[in-house]
Design an enzyme around this catalytic site. Structure first.
Site, PDB file in Angstrom:
ATOM      1  CG  ASP A   9       4.580  38.151  55.571  1.00  0.00           C
ATOM      2  OD1 ASP A   9       4.314  37.020  55.124  1.00  0.00           O
ATOM      3  OD2 ASP A   9       3.932  39.173  55.274  1.00  0.00           O
ATOM      4  CG  ASP A 131       2.598  39.459  44.472  1.00  0.00           C
ATOM      5  OD1 ASP A 131       1.734  38.738  44.986  1.00  0.00           O
ATOM      6  OD2 ASP A 131       3.823  39.256  44.589  1.00  0.00           O
TER       7      ASP A 131
END
Length: 240
Positions: A9, A131
């Protein structure tokens, strides 16, 4: 054998991790994401999940140079996500070296574009990001909830050609307390042909083996690897 997909990330060009999508919980693990990618490749990893967290927050691709560096200096198959909201963003991602792109927010907010991408590039290159927060889809770097329930959302995109889904339980992400096994069992029972990638909560090798045991095809993990709870040596039996 479950497919192993480490995550990198990116915020400000650095390798970071968040907890439950909270940008205030940012922890920097490495100033040089390419160094991390090379280490993963040397350890036998073949695929990488690269997330542009700046892009997710700002709603357009930001850290494409990091993608470009990793793609040009390694042979990793890169699945890129975060901030891909427009045709231009998608073009930048593919031109910078992504083999696959994950779309989450855009699939909710601009389904016409997302469906066009599926038709243009095929389900091998376009992945649906689902998500989940309390069984509802969350968007915009998990800062917004939608009124979409998970299963109708998955069903609608299956009908439109999607074959790959990355499903992240936000409550588990970065917490190292185990993945949402019951959620993934339910998804697989609902659609056994879906190539489901579980994401969020992996804290050790037992978690990865549990996901494999229930039939999950692939797993994304990041914090456990960066903090040494899972090592490349631990992963080697699943990479051979």
């Amino acid at each position: 054998m479950i497919e192993l997909i480490p995550a990198i990330d990116i915020i400000g060009g650095k390798c970071v991790r968040l907890s439950q999508g909270d940008y205030g919980s940012k922890k920097v693990y490495n100033e040089n994401p390419l160094e991390v990618a090379r280490m993963l490749e040397a350890g036998g990893i073949r695929r990488l999940h690269l997330v542009d967290l700046d892009g997710a927050a700002s709603k357009h691709v930001v850290n494409y140079r990091v993608l470009e560096q990793i793609a040009s200096a390694t042979s990793l198959v890169i699945d890129f996500g975060g901030g891909v909201k427009s045709d231009e963003d998608l073009h930048i991602a593919f031109e910078s070296g992504a083999q696959m792109v994950t779309g989450g927010s855009v699939a909710v907010k601009d389904p016409d574009s997302f469906c066009r991408w599926i038709e243009q590039y095929g389900p091998e290159r376009i992945i649906l990001g689902a998500d989940v927060k309390d069984c509802h889809i969350a968007v915009s770097g998990w800062k917004e909830d939608s009124d979409l329930d998970l299963f109708p959302f998955l069903d609608s995109y299956r009908q439109k050609g999607i074959t790959q889904v990355i499903c992240t339980d936000i409550s588990r992400d970065g917490m190292l307390q185990g993945p949402s096994l019951d959620l993934y069992k339910e998804i697989l029972a609902h659609d056994s042909d879906l190539y489901l990638t579980a994401s969020g909560g992996v804290g050790n090798m037992d978690d990865i083996y549990r996901l494999q045991d229930i039939g999950v095809p692939a797993v994304i993990f990041g914090k456990a690897l960066h903090e040494g709870r899972v090592t490349l040596d631990d992963l080697r039996p699943l990479l051979e």
